[in-house]
Design a protein around this motif. Structure first.
Motif, PDB file in Angstrom:
ATOM      1  N   GLN A 102       0.827  -1.205   0.000  1.00  0.00           N
ATOM      2  CA  GLN A 102       0.000   0.000   0.000  1.00  0.00           C
ATOM      3  C   GLN A 102       0.863   1.256   0.000  1.00  0.00           C
ATOM      4  N   ALA A 103       1.977   1.237   0.719  1.00  0.00           N
ATOM      5  CA  ALA A 103       2.868   2.400   0.769  1.00  0.00           C
ATOM      6  C   ALA A 103       3.369   2.751  -0.628  1.00  0.00           C
ATOM      7  N   ALA A 104       3.733   1.745  -1.404  1.00  0.00           N
ATOM      8  CA  ALA A 104       4.209   1.994  -2.768  1.00  0.00           C
ATOM      9  C   ALA A 104       3.107   2.628  -3.616  1.00  0.00           C
ATOM     10  N   LEU A 105       1.886   2.171  -3.436  1.00  0.00           N
ATOM     11  CA  LEU A 105       0.748   2.716  -4.188  1.00  0.00           C
ATOM     12  C   LEU A 105       0.366   4.121  -3.710  1.00  0.00           C
ATOM     13  N   MET A 106       0.599   4.404  -2.436  1.00  0.00           N
ATOM     14  CA  MET A 106       0.174   5.671  -1.846  1.00  0.00           C
ATOM     15  C   MET A 106       1.065   6.846  -2.209  1.00  0.00           C
ATOM     16  N   GLY A 109      -3.737  -5.148   1.123  1.00  0.00           N
ATOM     17  CA  GLY A 109      -2.574  -4.848   0.316  1.00  0.00           C
ATOM     18  C   GLY A 109      -2.877  -4.050  -0.945  1.00  0.00           C
ATOM     19  N   CYS A 110      -4.109  -3.571  -1.073  1.00  0.00           N
ATOM     20  CA  CYS A 110      -4.521  -2.771  -2.224  1.00  0.00           C
ATOM     21  C   CYS A 110      -5.147  -1.466  -1.713  1.00  0.00           C
ATOM     22  N   ILE A 111      -5.588  -0.646  -2.648  1.00  0.00           N
ATOM     23  CA  ILE A 111      -6.296   0.587  -2.305  1.00  0.00           C
ATOM     24  C   ILE A 111      -7.569   0.622  -3.135  1.00  0.00           C
ATOM     25  N   TYR A 112      -8.684   0.922  -2.499  1.00  0.00           N
ATOM     26  CA  TYR A 112      -9.947   1.132  -3.198  1.00  0.00           C
ATOM     27  C   TYR A 112     -10.101   2.628  -3.420  1.00  0.00           C
ATOM     28  N   GLN A 113     -10.072   3.045  -4.672  1.00  0.00           N
ATOM     29  CA  GLN A 113     -10.291   4.455  -5.005  1.00  0.00           C
ATOM     30  C   GLN A 113     -11.771   4.627  -5.321  1.00  0.00           C
ATOM     31  N   LEU A 114     -12.429   5.455  -4.526  1.00  0.00           N
ATOM     32  CA  LEU A 114     -13.871   5.670  -4.634  1.00  0.00           C
ATOM     33  C   LEU A 114     -14.131   7.076  -5.142  1.00  0.00           C
ATOM     34  N   SER A 115     -14.749   7.174  -6.307  1.00  0.00           N
ATOM     35  CA  SER A 115     -15.078   8.491  -6.859  1.00  0.00           C
ATOM     36  C   SER A 115     -16.208   8.363  -7.860  1.00  0.00           C
ATOM     37  N   ASP A 116     -16.984   9.417  -7.974  1.00  0.00           N
ATOM     38  CA  ASP A 116     -18.091   9.482  -8.944  1.00  0.00           C
ATOM     39  C   ASP A 116     -19.030   8.283  -8.859  1.00  0.00           C
ATOM     40  N   GLY A 117     -19.290   7.819  -7.642  1.00  0.00           N
ATOM     41  CA  GLY A 117     -20.247   6.725  -7.438  1.00  0.00           C
ATOM     42  C   GLY A 117     -19.734   5.365  -7.812  1.00  0.00           C
ATOM     43  N   GLY A 118     -18.437   5.207  -8.012  1.00  0.00           N
ATOM     44  CA  GLY A 118     -17.872   3.909  -8.364  1.00  0.00           C
ATOM     45  C   GLY A 118     -16.557   3.664  -7.661  1.00  0.00           C
ATOM     46  N   GLN A 175      -3.745   1.459  12.845  1.00  0.00           N
ATOM     47  CA  GLN A 175      -2.671   2.400  13.179  1.00  0.00           C
ATOM     48  C   GLN A 175      -1.329   1.870  12.667  1.00  0.00           C
ATOM     49  N   GLN A 176      -1.074   0.570  12.876  1.00  0.00           N
ATOM     50  CA  GLN A 176       0.172  -0.041  12.424  1.00  0.00           C
ATOM     51  C   GLN A 176       0.273   0.021  10.895  1.00  0.00           C
ATOM     52  N   THR A 177      -0.833  -0.267  10.208  1.00  0.00           N
ATOM     53  CA  THR A 177      -0.865  -0.190   8.744  1.00  0.00           C
ATOM     54  C   THR A 177      -0.608   1.239   8.283  1.00  0.00           C
ATOM     55  N   ALA A 178      -1.266   2.201   8.907  1.00  0.00           N
ATOM     56  CA  ALA A 178      -1.125   3.606   8.507  1.00  0.00           C
ATOM     57  C   ALA A 178       0.313   4.093   8.663  1.00  0.00           C
ATOM     58  N   LYS A 179       0.964   3.690   9.742  1.00  0.00           N
ATOM     59  CA  LYS A 179       2.345   4.150   9.966  1.00  0.00           C
ATOM     60  C   LYS A 179       3.282   3.649   8.869  1.00  0.00           C
ATOM     61  N   ILE A 180       2.974   2.494   8.292  1.00  0.00           N
ATOM     62  CA  ILE A 180       3.778   1.971   7.183  1.00  0.00           C
ATOM     63  C   ILE A 180       3.301   2.572   5.866  1.00  0.00           C
ATOM     64  N   ALA A 181       1.999   2.476   5.597  1.00  0.00           N
ATOM     65  CA  ALA A 181       1.454   2.868   4.289  1.00  0.00           C
ATOM     66  C   ALA A 181       1.502   4.376   4.047  1.00  0.00           C
ATOM     67  N   LEU A 182       1.364   5.169   5.108  1.00  0.00           N
ATOM     68  CA  LEU A 182       1.353   6.626   4.958  1.00  0.00           C
ATOM     69  C   LEU A 182       2.714   7.249   5.260  1.00  0.00           C
ATOM     70  N   GLY A 183       3.634   6.453   5.746  1.00  0.00           N
ATOM     71  CA  GLY A 183       4.971   6.970   6.059  1.00  0.00           C
ATOM     72  C   GLY A 183       4.889   8.107   7.068  1.00  0.00           C
ATOM     73  N   SER A 184       5.500   9.214   6.743  1.00  0.00           N
ATOM     74  CA  SER A 184       5.513  10.359   7.660  1.00  0.00           C
ATOM     75  C   SER A 184       4.351  11.319   7.430  1.00  0.00           C
ATOM     76  N   HIS A 185       3.442  10.978   6.500  1.00  0.00           N
ATOM     77  CA  HIS A 185       2.298  11.850   6.234  1.00  0.00           C
ATOM     78  C   HIS A 185       1.406  11.910   7.484  1.00  0.00           C
ATOM     79  N   PRO A 186       1.010  13.099   7.910  1.00  0.00           N
ATOM     80  CA  PRO A 186       0.185  13.197   9.123  1.00  0.00           C
ATOM     81  C   PRO A 186      -1.215  12.626   8.899  1.00  0.00           C
ATOM     82  N   PHE A 187      -1.797  12.109   9.982  1.00  0.00           N
ATOM     83  CA  PHE A 187      -3.169  11.613   9.912  1.00  0.00           C
ATOM     84  C   PHE A 187      -3.906  11.918  11.203  1.00  0.00           C
ATOM     85  N   VAL A 188      -5.224  11.890  11.098  1.00  0.00           N
ATOM     86  CA  VAL A 188      -6.116  12.108  12.237  1.00  0.00           C
ATOM     87  C   VAL A 188      -6.730  10.765  12.618  1.00  0.00           C
ATOM     88  N   THR A 189      -6.699  10.425  13.891  1.00  0.00           N
ATOM     89  CA  THR A 189      -7.363   9.216  14.380  1.00  0.00           C
ATOM     90  C   THR A 189      -8.823   9.563  14.667  1.00  0.00           C
TER      91      THR A 189
END
Length: 189
Positions: A41-45, A175-184, A64-78
């Motif tokens: 996910q980190a590579a895709l993100m 291990g994937c990302i679901y991109q949700l936009s325009d009703g799909g 939280q563990q997934t986010a710390k890897i997948a988002l790297g140093s990008h800030p997030f809100v819990t």
């Protein structure tokens, strides 16, 4: 209703996922495979995070563990609204244990979303869906959401206009990302 673009990440596989044990709001660490899922996910993100989206993460440890890897140093809100469905007495049990102790509930709820939401002392579908709708109603800009399988099924179903039965039948890949936009939705791998 229309929503901003959402990139949804289910947490990586946990030790309990591998055992077939129902987690709900109980904790289980990522397995070695789950850590690999988060790195996928980190590579895709990387190109998505370069756009500077807001990021929201469930308070549960596996997200939280997934986010710390997948988002790297990008800030997030819990956000507590992103926690998985509370599965009552089923939490900590395997599906086989639920089938043995609650055969009627198990027989009439073969899919996880329905089974978790039918659990005695659990959250139930109406409250679970309302919690997710409340989160969605506050989104005003594109966002990354790191949460859970059933949470994602309902989120994806709401955005895509699906029935509850169709939500329950959605795949729950890790291990994937679901991109949700325009009703799909589009699955990024």
């Amino acid at each position: 209703m229309t929503y901003p673009t959402i990139w949804f990440l289910r947490h990586g596989q946990t030790e309990w996922n591998a055992e077939g044990r129902i987690q709900g709001q109980l904790e289980s660490q990522l397995s070695p495979l789950g850590i690999r899922h988060a790195h996928q996910q980190a590579a895709l993100m990387a190109p998505i995070l370069a756009r500077g989206p807001a990021c929201y993460v469930s308070p549960l440890g596996r997200a939280q563990q997934t986010a710390k890897i997948a988002l790297g140093s990008h800030p997030f809100v819990t956000d507590t609204r992103l926690a998985e469905a509370q599965a009552g007495v089923f939490q900590g049990m395997t599906r086989a244990e639920v089938a043995a102790r609650y055969p009627d509930i198990y027989a009439t709820n073969p899919l996880n979303l329905d089974l978790f939401c039918a659990a005695p002392e659990g959250e139930g579908f109406a409250a679970f869906q309302a919690r997710i709708q409340d989160f969605l109603a506050g989104l005003k800009e594109p966002a990354v959401v790191v949460a859970h399988g059933l949470w994602g099924q309902v989120l994806r179903g709401l955005i895509c206009g699906l029935s509850r039965a169709d939500m329950a039948a959605l795949p729950n890949e890790q291990g994937c990302i679901y991109q949700l936009s325009d009703g799909g939705e589009q699955v990024l791998r």
